[in-house]
Design a protein around this motif. Sequence first.
Motif, PDB file in Angstrom:
ATOM      1  N   ASP A  69       0.857  -1.187   0.000  1.00 31.74           N
ATOM      2  CA  ASP A  69       0.000   0.000   0.000  1.00 31.74           C
ATOM      3  C   ASP A  69       0.893   1.237   0.000  1.00 31.74           C
ATOM      4  OD1 ASP A  69       0.133   1.250   2.866  1.00 31.74           O
ATOM      5  OD2 ASP A  69      -0.133  -0.892   3.215  1.00 31.74           O
ATOM      6  N   VAL A  70       0.344   2.338  -0.518  1.00 31.53           N
ATOM      7  CA  VAL A  70       1.145   3.547  -0.747  1.00 31.53           C
ATOM      8  C   VAL A  70       0.386   4.774  -0.274  1.00 31.53           C
ATOM      9  CG1 VAL A  70       2.140   5.028  -2.536  1.00 31.53           C
ATOM     10  CG2 VAL A  70       2.311   2.558  -2.748  1.00 31.53           C
ATOM     11  N   ASP A  71       1.114   5.685   0.365  1.00 40.19           N
ATOM     12  CA  ASP A  71       0.626   7.027   0.644  1.00 40.19           C
ATOM     13  C   ASP A  71       1.678   7.975   0.091  1.00 40.19           C
ATOM     14  OD1 ASP A  71      -0.786   9.233   1.685  1.00 40.19           O
ATOM     15  OD2 ASP A  71       0.385   9.181   3.526  1.00 40.19           O
ATOM     16  N   LEU A  72       1.282   8.829  -0.831  1.00 39.55           N
ATOM     17  CA  LEU A  72       2.208   9.764  -1.468  1.00 39.55           C
ATOM     18  C   LEU A  72       1.738  11.166  -1.129  1.00 39.55           C
ATOM     19  CD1 LEU A  72       4.639   9.933  -3.470  1.00 39.55           C
ATOM     20  CD2 LEU A  72       2.957  10.067  -5.299  1.00 39.55           C
ATOM     21  N   ARG A  73       2.647  11.986  -0.548  1.00 37.49           N
ATOM     22  CA  ARG A  73       2.223  13.312  -0.119  1.00 37.49           C
ATOM     23  C   ARG A  73       3.365  14.321  -0.217  1.00 37.49           C
ATOM     24  NH1 ARG A  73       3.196  10.073   4.131  1.00 37.49           N
ATOM     25  NH2 ARG A  73       4.456  10.826   5.842  1.00 37.49           N
ATOM     26  N   ALA A  74       2.974  15.586  -0.384  1.00 39.20           N
ATOM     27  CA  ALA A  74       3.929  16.687  -0.336  1.00 39.20           C
ATOM     28  C   ALA A  74       4.061  17.130   1.117  1.00 39.20           C
ATOM     29  CB  ALA A  74       3.439  17.836  -1.204  1.00 39.20           C
TER      30      ALA A  74
END
Length: 152
Positions: A69-74
């Motif tokens: 699973d992935v969480d991509l954030r600035a």
Amino acid sequence: MQLILRGAARTLGAAGSVVLAASPDSLARQPWQWDVRVAREPVGVSVAADGAGIGPHHVCVRHDAAAVDVDLRAVRLGPAPARLERPSARLWVAVVEQGVVVHGAFALDPGDVVVWEGDDPEDVRLEPAEGAALLVVADLGRTDGQALRWVP
């Protein structure tokens, strides 16, 4: 484990993307699970960015959703230092997009990439060298709850 790749995100290949980290490093060992790249066009889960010394681009994560699973954030920094808590079972790949980020004894420039994995460090302390900074963080973990490990 902590790994710093100097300027890795600054160069986009002829195909319009460059892989920063992937698993596995050899298909003979196990099936592909994920990769993190910078690209001209969005691929998989992506965040639009303008920086890292390459202009408009995307930080992208492709992954096998059954395994990872992935969480991509600035993450915007400044002017005060920031403390990010990373669970030891999660792997983080961070791309410095704008400003200089100070992490311990290291000054990270736009285009530098940092990979944090395992239990060193879980407590990630970052601060902008001057005013503000921006990084994109890909947070990856195994869907079965076990620790995601990576060998560069």
